[in-house]
Design a protein around this motif. Structure first.
Motif, PDB file in Angstrom:
ATOM      1  N   ARG A   1      21.603   8.320 -34.172  1.00 44.38           N
ATOM      2  CA  ARG A   1      21.806   8.165 -35.612  1.00 44.38           C
ATOM      3  C   ARG A   1      20.770   8.974 -36.402  1.00 44.38           C
ATOM      4  NH1 ARG A   1      23.326   1.762 -36.702  1.00 44.38           N
ATOM      5  NH2 ARG A   1      25.415   1.830 -35.760  1.00 44.38           N
TER       6      ARG A   1
ATOM      7  N   ARG B   1      21.533   8.581 -46.870  1.00 47.99           N
ATOM      8  CA  ARG B   1      22.623   8.344 -45.936  1.00 47.99           C
ATOM      9  C   ARG B   1      22.088   7.983 -44.551  1.00 47.99           C
ATOM     10  NH1 ARG B   1      27.649   9.774 -48.094  1.00 47.99           N
ATOM     11  NH2 ARG B   1      27.333  10.108 -50.319  1.00 47.99           N
TER      12      ARG B   1
ATOM     13  N   VAL C   1      23.875   7.857 -40.804  1.00 46.89           N
ATOM     14  CA  VAL C   1      25.145   8.245 -40.205  1.00 46.89           C
ATOM     15  C   VAL C   1      25.049   8.382 -38.684  1.00 46.89           C
ATOM     16  CG1 VAL C   1      25.717   9.533 -42.313  1.00 46.89           C
ATOM     17  CG2 VAL C   1      24.785  10.756 -40.331  1.00 46.89           C
ATOM     18  N   GLU C   2      26.236   8.370 -38.089  1.00 46.53           N
ATOM     19  CA  GLU C   2      26.394   8.722 -36.678  1.00 46.53           C
ATOM     20  C   GLU C   2      27.016  10.123 -36.640  1.00 46.53           C
ATOM     21  OE1 GLU C   2      28.830   5.649 -35.052  1.00 46.53           O
ATOM     22  OE2 GLU C   2      27.262   4.102 -35.205  1.00 46.53           O
TER      23      GLU C   2
ATOM     24  N   ALA D   1      30.579  13.048 -39.788  1.00 42.84           N
ATOM     25  CA  ALA D   1      29.808  11.896 -39.323  1.00 42.84           C
ATOM     26  C   ALA D   1      30.463  10.606 -39.796  1.00 42.84           C
ATOM     27  CB  ALA D   1      28.366  11.981 -39.846  1.00 42.84           C
TER      28      ALA D   1
ATOM     29  N   ASP E   1      29.662   7.314 -41.578  1.00 43.71           N
ATOM     30  CA  ASP E   1      28.655   6.730 -42.453  1.00 43.71           C
ATOM     31  C   ASP E   1      28.536   5.232 -42.144  1.00 43.71           C
ATOM     32  OD1 ASP E   1      27.269   5.589 -44.740  1.00 43.71           O
ATOM     33  OD2 ASP E   1      27.599   7.527 -45.720  1.00 43.71           O
TER      34      ASP E   1
ATOM     35  N   TRP F   1      34.429   7.525 -42.429  1.00 43.42           N
ATOM     36  CA  TRP F   1      34.113   8.914 -42.092  1.00 43.42           C
ATOM     37  C   TRP F   1      33.716   9.675 -43.347  1.00 43.42           C
ATOM     38  CZ3 TRP F   1      33.623  10.537 -37.208  1.00 43.42           C
ATOM     39  CH2 TRP F   1      34.204   9.756 -36.202  1.00 43.42           C
ATOM     40  N   ARG F   2      32.740  10.595 -43.194  1.00 40.28           N
ATOM     41  CA  ARG F   2      32.303  11.431 -44.292  1.00 40.28           C
ATOM     42  C   ARG F   2      32.051  12.858 -43.780  1.00 40.28           C
ATOM     43  NH1 ARG F   2      33.838   7.698 -46.798  1.00 40.28           N
ATOM     44  NH2 ARG F   2      32.841   6.608 -48.559  1.00 40.28           N
TER      45      ARG F   2
END
Length: 317
Positions: free
Chosen positions: A154, A169, A171-172, A187, A189, A195-196
């Motif tokens: 992450r 942010r 995120v993964e 990624a 979020d 998803w973003r």
């Protein structure tokens, strides 16, 4: 196999990203486990950070150290790196061109003639990408995020949206995608549970948290396809109509693959009907030409250029 050749062979094996049991290394090299241990100690003396783990599942592996040791490359790897460095010299990463060219010059000095010819053939037969970009990516940010994608780790970072809203942010990161003239990160979020897509040039202070995650399947199963579709679906595009104070052949040379339709008006000017793109990039290409011009349309581009001109005027008063 003499000692020097065996040591090089051992180093080549350890450069493969996995852990090697001592017995397997001994079998590959045709020596005893004791000789393997002695050779590992010699590599350490030469500055290679070889880590050993104990137990039934233990073994040896090459880890990151405090300095960059020499690497052994086979023919295919050397060719791939040389071609990649030439390509990287034209990528939208701040400062990467100079570093890429320095590394390429060092590599070319030691390439055998047969490999140098292959590199030359590959690069001459490949059309270069456009040399100008709408934004530059901080290579430090790119490196952090690329490492997190690979390690499934992450990441936290600051992000500036298109509306200039600053947010934090968590995120993964799934995949980096180079699309057109920009880098994007797909990624998941964590805080927004969705998803973003993030533009890399709008990311700052990226930090890998150390927290691992199980990769999620991107929408549609294809990260690149998803990013491509979303970018083209959400960004309106236009074709510029303008008069350029440039001879038509000079305009064609400066615009290159972005030339679209050019029509000579006289010896010193031409009409331009561009290929389709966003207003910010059309404005960028117009200002990059280094000549006077008159924009006739579309109205969205005219208004964008007017606002851009006003901001530039205010910045120098």
């Amino acid at each position: 196999m003499n000692d020097a050749a065996r040591l090089l062979r051992l180093l080549s094996l350890l450069q493969t990203p996995r852990e090697w049991p001592g017995s397997e290394l001994a079998g590959r090299l045709g020596v005893t486990p004791r000789t393997v241990r002695r050779d590992v100690d010699r590599l350490r003396d030469l500055g290679y950070p070889v880590e050993a783990t104990m137990g039934a599942l233990g073994g040896y592996r090459l880890v990151a150290g405090t300095a960059m040791p020499p690497l052994l490359l086979d023919d295919e790897e050397a060719v791939a790196i040389a071609v990649g460095l030439r390509t990287a010299a034209r990528q939208p990463v701040a400062g990467i061109a100079e570093a890429s060219l320095r590394a390429l010059s060092k590599l070319q000095q030691v390439l055998p003639p047969r490999l140098a010819r292959r590199v030359s053939s590959l690069t001459s037969a490949t059309a270069p990408p456009a040399s100008s970009f709408a934004s530059l990516v901080d290579p430090a940010q790119l490196t952090v995020i690329a490492g997190a994608v690979t390690a499934r780790e992450r990441v936290r970072f600051g992000y500036v949206t298109q509306e200039n809203v600053v947010s934090k942010r968590h995120v993964e990161p799934v995949q980096l995608v180079a699309l057109g003239r920009r880098w994007y990160l797909l990624a998941f979020d964590v805080e927004r549970d969705d998803w973003r897509i993030f533009r890399l040039d709008r990311i700052s202070a990226a930090l890998a948290t150390g927290a691992r995650f199980t990769p999620r399947v991107p929408p549609g199963g294809d990260a690149t396809g998803y990013v491509t579709q979303r970018m083209y679906d959400t960004a309106p595009t236009y074709r510029a109509r303008a008069t350029l104070r440039l001879p038509v052949e000079l305009a064609r040379a400066r615009l290159a693959d972005f030339a679209g339709e050019l029509t000579a008006i006289d010896d010193a000017s031409c009409g331009w009907h561009s290929v389709e793109d966003t207003v910010d990039y059309l404005a960028f290409r117009l200002t990059l030409l280094g000549c006077e011009f008159v924009v006739h349309g579309p109205v969205e581009l005219v208004e964008h250029m007017r606002g851009l001109g006003e901001r530039i005027s205010r910045s120098v008063t």
